[in-house]
Design an enzyme around this catalytic site. Sequence first.
Site, short mmCIF file in Angstrom:
data_model
loop_
_atom_site.label_atom_id
_atom_site.label_comp_id
_atom_site.label_asym_id
_atom_site.label_seq_id
_atom_site.Cartn_x
_atom_site.Cartn_y
_atom_site.Cartn_z
N ALA A 159 -24.80 9.86 -11.22
CA ALA A 159 -25.99 8.99 -11.66
C ALA A 159 -25.59 7.44 -11.49
CB ALA A 159 -26.50 9.25 -13.28
N HIS A 184 -28.45 22.43 -10.49
CA HIS A 184 -27.44 21.51 -9.35
C HIS A 184 -28.22 21.28 -8.11
CE1 HIS A 184 -23.94 19.91 -7.41
NE2 HIS A 184 -23.34 19.96 -8.37
N GLY A 185 -27.99 20.35 -7.44
CA GLY A 185 -28.50 20.44 -6.02
C GLY A 185 -27.90 21.55 -5.26
N ASP A 208 7.90 -10.87 13.06
CA ASP A 208 7.83 -11.01 11.74
C ASP A 208 8.69 -11.84 11.06
OD1 ASP A 208 6.65 -10.35 9.36
OD2 ASP A 208 7.34 -8.32 9.44
C1 SPV Z 1 4.83 -5.41 6.31
O1 SPV Z 1 3.99 -4.39 6.51
O2 SPV Z 1 4.48 -6.42 6.88
C2 SPV Z 1 5.76 -5.21 5.36
C3 SPV Z 1 6.28 -3.91 4.88
O3 SPV Z 1 5.97 -6.23 4.90
S1 SPV Z 1 7.74 -3.52 5.81
O4 SPV Z 1 7.30 -3.60 7.35
O5 SPV Z 1 8.00 -2.29 5.59
O6 SPV Z 1 8.70 -4.49 5.50
MG MG Z 2 5.68 -8.10 5.68
#
Ligand code: SPV
Ligand code: MG
Length: 428
Positions: free
Chosen positions: A10, A89-90, A201
């Site tokens: 609901a 029940h439906g 990164d």
């Molecule tokens: C990311 O996804 O950027 C992370 C996780 O920081 S890891 O790559 O596992 O460090």
């Molecule tokens: Mg990261």
Amino acid sequence: MKTVYIPMCADIVHSGHLNIIKTGQNLGDVTIGLLTDEAVASKKRLPFMTYAQRHEVVSNLKGVSNVVPQVTSDYRPNLTQLKPDYVVHGNDWAPSARQQVIDTISEWGGELVEVEYTEGISSTKLHQKLKEAGTTPEARLKKLAKLLNTKKTVRALEAHNGLSALIVENTTVKNEKGHLRQFDAVWISSLTDSIAKGKPDIELVDRTSRVNTINEVLEVTTKPVIVDGDTGGHQAHFVHTVKTLERLGVSAIVIEDKCGLKQNSLHENVNDHEQESVATFSAKIKAGVNAKINDEFMIIARIESLILGKGQDEALERARNYIAAGASAIMIHSKDESGKDIKEFCDAYNTLDNRRPLMVVPTSYNSIYEAELTEWGANIIVYANHLLRVAYPAMSQAAQTILSHDRAVEVESTAIPINDFLKLVSRN
Ligand code: SPV
Ligand code: MG
């Protein structure tokens, strides 16, 4: 008078519900088994309205005599307790659940009455419409905290642009019980946000660019978003990032206790990775906590001790300190493929007096099932990079195939047809 039990979520009440209640009313005294938030979340999705709000609506509907909570998605505990003469029940439900109800109520001669599915209307379809209408930043921001209060484990998947975010938003599968499984949240990874841009990164993709990706994701989704904030940068910068993310409607930022040149934790060689001091990192957490304006916005402190081989005690000590500094949750990271050190950390972490939710990222220990991680104590499970990692080989293969054949017809069988491609992002 005969008694009638009608289980219901609901959340969005429509004529289909009224039909079912009317049928029940003609059979006897109607008790609604109103599924609690936890019960709904385990079956479908988080309800829009709280239990109290849904209770108020349902108890004021014509034909309803009584409303009781149903605390599990399994109907049997309430049925055994109430022993109703009828369950209504439906007829659009999972065969296994249906059989369970029939078997249970037949013990006292109870009967199942099914109501024809009301054509063209269902809460799932209405939910879809609401999703298309979008969400507000404030409502979205609060969703992660709400999910953590109602579900044992929240499941997040990586997105690095609008299209991958649509996959996180829209992918569903039904499990063997007929319950819908889906991702609860979006993870915006620094790794995939960087690599999607052809960059390493190492906090090279700047904050403005990261915010652009976040916006791209927010624009086409309604699910809560967890942002990978790398180290959080300089403390004086971090407090600004917190405010920016809150304003956008992001639910959480994860910052990791590294310093110097931040590199990805999954690198084979982590000899030159530098961990931040507990004092400096705790101060950064504190500054973020003081800067945020929503209680529900989460600052998640990520511990790199296991990655750096510093051991369980050091990791736990950091968790204690970061929680004391105000971290809303802890992320523990590890590259141990067996999952043993994560389990060991969880066991110790679970004994902390002021335990906060625990986030894990099972990229290396990827054979461990979610159910097991949940049992160990994980509250947020993040699949951190998988959409981009599977996309790359597919794209690379397509490039090779075109070059090898001097034409493109050979890639067609692995490509999405153009019309389906256009429909992916069409709102009509
Ligand atoms: C990311 O996804 O950027 C992370 C996780 O920081 S890891 O790559 O596992 O460090
Ligand atoms: Mg990261």
